[in-house]
Structure formats: structure tokens, C-alpha cells
Design a protein around this motif. Structure first.
Motif, PDB file in Angstrom:
ATOM      1  N   GLY A 168     -24.163 -15.501 -42.000  1.00 39.11           N
ATOM      2  CA  GLY A 168     -23.650 -16.301 -40.899  1.00 39.11           C
ATOM      3  C   GLY A 168     -23.859 -17.775 -41.154  1.00 39.11           C
ATOM      4  N   LYS A 169     -23.035 -18.573 -40.507  1.00 38.38           N
ATOM      5  CA  LYS A 169     -23.207 -20.022 -40.600  1.00 38.38           C
ATOM      6  C   LYS A 169     -22.662 -20.652 -39.324  1.00 38.38           C
ATOM      7  CE  LYS A 169     -18.963 -20.732 -43.247  1.00 38.38           C
ATOM      8  NZ  LYS A 169     -18.373 -21.260 -44.449  1.00 38.38           N
ATOM      9  N   ALA A 170     -23.140 -21.847 -39.038  1.00 40.47           N
ATOM     10  CA  ALA A 170     -22.680 -22.618 -37.879  1.00 40.47           C
ATOM     11  C   ALA A 170     -22.308 -24.005 -38.366  1.00 40.47           C
ATOM     12  CB  ALA A 170     -23.774 -22.684 -36.824  1.00 40.47           C
ATOM     13  N   SER A 171     -21.279 -24.564 -37.751  1.00 37.58           N
ATOM     14  CA  SER A 171     -20.851 -25.904 -38.157  1.00 37.58           C
ATOM     15  C   SER A 171     -20.138 -26.594 -37.005  1.00 37.58           C
ATOM     16  CB  SER A 171     -19.933 -25.837 -39.380  1.00 37.58           C
ATOM     17  OG  SER A 171     -18.768 -25.104 -39.080  1.00 37.58           O
ATOM     18  N   ILE A 172     -20.080 -27.906 -37.110  1.00 35.17           N
ATOM     19  CA  ILE A 172     -19.279 -28.703 -36.190  1.00 35.17           C
ATOM     20  C   ILE A 172     -17.991 -29.057 -36.935  1.00 35.17           C
ATOM     21  CG2 ILE A 172     -19.144 -30.836 -34.848  1.00 35.17           C
ATOM     22  CD1 ILE A 172     -21.241 -28.862 -33.776  1.00 35.17           C
ATOM     23  N   ALA A 173     -16.852 -28.632 -36.391  1.00 37.76           N
ATOM     24  CA  ALA A 173     -15.555 -28.852 -37.030  1.00 37.76           C
ATOM     25  C   ALA A 173     -15.109 -30.307 -36.846  1.00 37.76           C
ATOM     26  CB  ALA A 173     -14.523 -27.900 -36.437  1.00 37.76           C
ATOM     27  N   THR A 231      -2.964   3.104 -31.812  1.00 39.23           N
ATOM     28  CA  THR A 231      -3.781   2.283 -30.928  1.00 39.23           C
ATOM     29  C   THR A 231      -5.241   2.374 -31.338  1.00 39.23           C
ATOM     30  OG1 THR A 231      -2.235   2.660 -29.128  1.00 39.23           O
ATOM     31  CG2 THR A 231      -4.423   1.885 -28.514  1.00 39.23           C
ATOM     32  N   THR A 232      -5.883   1.201 -31.455  1.00 39.22           N
ATOM     33  CA  THR A 232      -7.271   1.130 -31.905  1.00 39.22           C
ATOM     34  C   THR A 232      -8.049   0.191 -30.994  1.00 39.22           C
ATOM     35  OG1 THR A 232      -6.492   1.359 -34.187  1.00 39.22           O
ATOM     36  CG2 THR A 232      -8.769   0.652 -33.874  1.00 39.22           C
ATOM     37  N   THR A 233      -9.157   0.682 -30.483  1.00 36.99           N
ATOM     38  CA  THR A 233     -10.074  -0.178 -29.736  1.00 36.99           C
ATOM     39  C   THR A 233     -11.166  -0.594 -30.708  1.00 36.99           C
ATOM     40  OG1 THR A 233      -9.608   0.964 -27.670  1.00 36.99           O
ATOM     41  CG2 THR A 233     -11.631  -0.342 -27.759  1.00 36.99           C
ATOM     42  N   ILE A 234     -11.317  -1.895 -30.871  1.00 40.92           N
ATOM     43  CA  ILE A 234     -12.320  -2.444 -31.781  1.00 40.92           C
ATOM     44  C   ILE A 234     -13.477  -2.968 -30.934  1.00 40.92           C
ATOM     45  CG2 ILE A 234     -12.779  -4.157 -33.576  1.00 40.92           C
ATOM     46  CD1 ILE A 234      -9.654  -4.222 -33.971  1.00 40.92           C
ATOM     47  N   VAL A 235     -14.667  -2.445 -31.195  1.00 43.40           N
ATOM     48  CA  VAL A 235     -15.865  -2.887 -30.466  1.00 43.40           C
ATOM     49  C   VAL A 235     -16.825  -3.487 -31.489  1.00 43.40           C
ATOM     50  CG1 VAL A 235     -17.793  -2.174 -29.002  1.00 43.40           C
ATOM     51  CG2 VAL A 235     -15.567  -1.062 -28.744  1.00 43.40           C
ATOM     52  N   VAL A 236     -17.229  -4.733 -31.254  1.00 42.30           N
ATOM     53  CA  VAL A 236     -18.116  -5.435 -32.179  1.00 42.30           C
ATOM     54  C   VAL A 236     -19.315  -5.981 -31.405  1.00 42.30           C
ATOM     55  CG1 VAL A 236     -18.324  -7.344 -33.826  1.00 42.30           C
ATOM     56  CG2 VAL A 236     -16.163  -6.092 -33.641  1.00 42.30           C
ATOM     57  N   ILE A 237     -20.523  -5.740 -31.931  1.00 41.96           N
ATOM     58  CA  ILE A 237     -21.736  -6.325 -31.363  1.00 41.96           C
ATOM     59  C   ILE A 237     -22.588  -6.860 -32.511  1.00 41.96           C
ATOM     60  CG2 ILE A 237     -21.772  -4.845 -29.311  1.00 41.96           C
ATOM     61  CD1 ILE A 237     -24.018  -3.242 -30.667  1.00 41.96           C
ATOM     62  N   GLY A 238     -23.441  -7.814 -32.215  1.00 37.62           N
ATOM     63  CA  GLY A 238     -24.322  -8.333 -33.251  1.00 37.62           C
ATOM     64  C   GLY A 238     -25.223  -9.421 -32.732  1.00 37.62           C
ATOM     65  N   ASN A 239     -26.036  -9.931 -33.639  1.00 37.50           N
ATOM     66  CA  ASN A 239     -26.915 -11.043 -33.280  1.00 37.50           C
ATOM     67  C   ASN A 239     -27.153 -11.910 -34.503  1.00 37.50           C
ATOM     68  OD1 ASN A 239     -29.159  -9.919 -34.744  1.00 37.50           O
ATOM     69  ND2 ASN A 239     -29.443  -8.508 -33.060  1.00 37.50           N
ATOM     70  N   PHE A 240     -27.714 -13.081 -34.238  1.00 34.48           N
ATOM     71  CA  PHE A 240     -28.013 -14.026 -35.316  1.00 34.48           C
ATOM     72  C   PHE A 240     -29.244 -14.836 -34.929  1.00 34.48           C
ATOM     73  CE2 PHE A 240     -24.837 -15.674 -32.417  1.00 34.48           C
ATOM     74  CZ  PHE A 240     -25.349 -16.899 -32.031  1.00 34.48           C
ATOM     75  N   GLU A 241     -29.992 -15.204 -35.957  1.00 26.55           N
ATOM     76  CA  GLU A 241     -31.181 -16.053 -35.786  1.00 26.55           C
ATOM     77  C   GLU A 241     -31.158 -17.116 -36.866  1.00 26.55           C
ATOM     78  OE1 GLU A 241     -34.927 -13.935 -35.684  1.00 26.55           O
ATOM     79  OE2 GLU A 241     -33.951 -12.177 -34.860  1.00 26.55           O
ATOM     80  N   ASN A 242     -31.593 -18.301 -36.503  1.00 25.59           N
ATOM     81  CA  ASN A 242     -31.796 -19.400 -37.449  1.00 25.59           C
ATOM     82  C   ASN A 242     -30.546 -19.836 -38.210  1.00 25.59           C
ATOM     83  OD1 ASN A 242     -34.572 -19.168 -36.765  1.00 25.59           O
ATOM     84  ND2 ASN A 242     -34.784 -17.550 -38.282  1.00 25.59           N
ATOM     85  N   LEU A 243     -29.381 -19.826 -37.536  1.00 32.05           N
ATOM     86  CA  LEU A 243     -28.170 -20.345 -38.173  1.00 32.05           C
ATOM     87  C   LEU A 243     -28.213 -21.870 -38.076  1.00 32.05           C
ATOM     88  CD1 LEU A 243     -25.197 -18.085 -37.034  1.00 32.05           C
ATOM     89  CD2 LEU A 243     -26.655 -17.903 -39.057  1.00 32.05           C
ATOM     90  N   VAL A 244     -28.259 -22.535 -39.224  1.00 32.28           N
ATOM     91  CA  VAL A 244     -28.344 -23.996 -39.262  1.00 32.28           C
ATOM     92  C   VAL A 244     -26.965 -24.577 -38.979  1.00 32.28           C
ATOM     93  CG1 VAL A 244     -28.865 -26.010 -40.690  1.00 32.28           C
ATOM     94  CG2 VAL A 244     -30.223 -23.919 -40.925  1.00 32.28           C
ATOM     95  N   ILE A 245     -26.897 -25.513 -38.029  1.00 29.29           N
ATOM     96  CA  ILE A 245     -25.635 -26.206 -37.740  1.00 29.29           C
ATOM     97  C   ILE A 245     -25.451 -27.289 -38.791  1.00 29.29           C
ATOM     98  CG2 ILE A 245     -24.341 -27.612 -36.098  1.00 29.29           C
ATOM     99  CD1 ILE A 245     -25.961 -26.328 -33.874  1.00 29.29           C
ATOM    100  N   LYS A 246     -24.370 -27.197 -39.528  1.00 24.69           N
ATOM    101  CA  LYS A 246     -24.080 -28.190 -40.574  1.00 24.69           C
ATOM    102  C   LYS A 246     -22.871 -29.007 -40.228  1.00 24.69           C
ATOM    103  CE  LYS A 246     -26.270 -25.564 -44.183  1.00 24.69           C
ATOM    104  NZ  LYS A 246     -26.221 -24.997 -45.473  1.00 24.69           N
TER     105      LYS A 246
END
Length: 188
Positions: A62-67, A173-188
Motif C-alpha cells: 500500500g501507499k498514500a500520496s497527495i496528487a 452477475t457478480t457481487t464483489i466484496v472487499v475488506i482490508g486494513n492498513f497501518e503506517n502508510l507514509v504520505i508522499k
């Protein structure tokens, strides 16, 4: 006079030591490594089957950023060919909450976050479900200003008209279910 020199020398050493300690403490700040998990399930109502997949550890990143437009983008990726599922959350600048923390809702009307889901078929092609298809929540639980990191969780559902695992449009027909979590993603 000797007393003044000793006094001056004492303060000079104390000041230098203090500055050195501050610089050392700044360089000792270590950002914890990011931790990400993602679980996806395809549910096929017509034949009552499912195709679940869970990613954790090195199988997801994972990653985080400001566009450029100042929106906050959080991307969760699973490396192909072992992984196929990729997600990007885009929070427009006007919707970013103070300190980043809070719930961001994705819904067809007035979304606070846009969710892009992609199922990668090959190294160069993918089926993409763009914003508006997903209904769910991105919750940022914590922002660590010292490390510029985000911690949170997400869940969303997409009701697709066709199975994303095929390159040919098949109207399964498809139902897509997504779950998750993240820790310590640095905003770049």
C-alpha cells in the motif's frame, strides 16, 4: 576571570551537547514498516458460488500520496501474477477531514471518496470498475504527524453485471466484496 571562563566553557559544552542531542533524536526517528491486508470475495448469485481470495504480508502493498490536484490517494496493490486485485481510494481535497482522520463514504450521490477497483487479467490488461460502482467506507483511524503515516480500514461492495475474471464480456452477475486494513502508510 577563571570562574567566568569555566562558566562560559560549561555553557558552551552544554549548548553543543544539546544541539547534537536534538539532531540525533531527529535522525533516530524510524518510521515503522507498512502493514496491509486485503480480502476479496466474488459472489455469483446465479449458481450460488463464491471465489474468495485473501492477501497479507508480502503479497499486498500500500501507499498514500497527495496528487497534483491535492486529493489524497490511497492505493492497495497485489503483485501479478500471484495477485489480481488492486484498489485506489481518492479523497478530493475539499472532502479531506482535519488531520485526515474520520470516515469517508463512497455512494452514488455525493461521495466523500471515489473507489477504483481493478482485477488484473494479465501483466498488461485488467478489468476496471471506476468510481460510482462501489458502495462502502474508508475509515482513517490515525494520522501520525511525526512519521506522516496513516492507519485505517476499508470495506466496499460492487454489484457488477459481468464476471471481472474474464476478458470476454459474459453477463454473469457478480457481487464483489472487499475488506482490508492498513497501518503506517507514509504520505508522499
Amino acid at each position: 576571570m577563571i570562574m567566568r571562563k569555566a562558566f562560559f566553557l560549561f555553557f558552551a559544552i552544554a549548548a553543543l551537547t544539546s544541539c547534537k542531542k536534538d539532531k540525533q533524536e531527529e535522525s533516530d526517528v524510524v518510521t515503522p514498516p507498512p502493514v496491509v491486508s486485503l480480502t476479496r470475495n466474488f459472489i455469483y448469485p446465479t449458481d450460488n458460488t463464491t471465489a474468495p481470495k485473501a492477501y497479507a504480508g508480502n503479497s499486498v502493498s500500500g501507499k498514500a500520496s497527495i496528487a497534483d490536484d491535492k486529493s489524497l490517494v490511497i492505493s492497495i496493490e497485489t503483485p501479478f501474477p500471484e495477485g489480481h486485485d488492486n484498489v485506489a481510494f481518492v479523497i478530493p481535497q475539499a472532502k479531506i477531514k482535519a488531520g485526515y482522520t474520520g470516515e469517508y463514504i463512497s455512494q452514488p450521490t455525493s461521495p466523500e471518496t471515489l473507489i477504483n477497483y481493478q482485477y488484473q487479467l494479465t501483466a498488461t490488461s485488467a478489468n476496471k470498475l471506476l468510481p460510482g460502482a462501489a458502495i462502502g467506507t474508508l475509515k482513517i483511524d490515525k494520522y501520525d504527524a511525526a512519521h506522516k503515516t496513516l492507519t485505517g480500514q476499508f470495506s466496499f461492495t460492487i454489484n457488477a453485471q459481468s464476471d471481472p475474471t474474464t476478458s470476454v464480456t459474459n453477463f454473469k452477475t457478480t457481487t464483489i466484496v472487499v475488506i482490508g486494513n492498513f497501518e503506517n502508510l507514509v504520505i508522499k
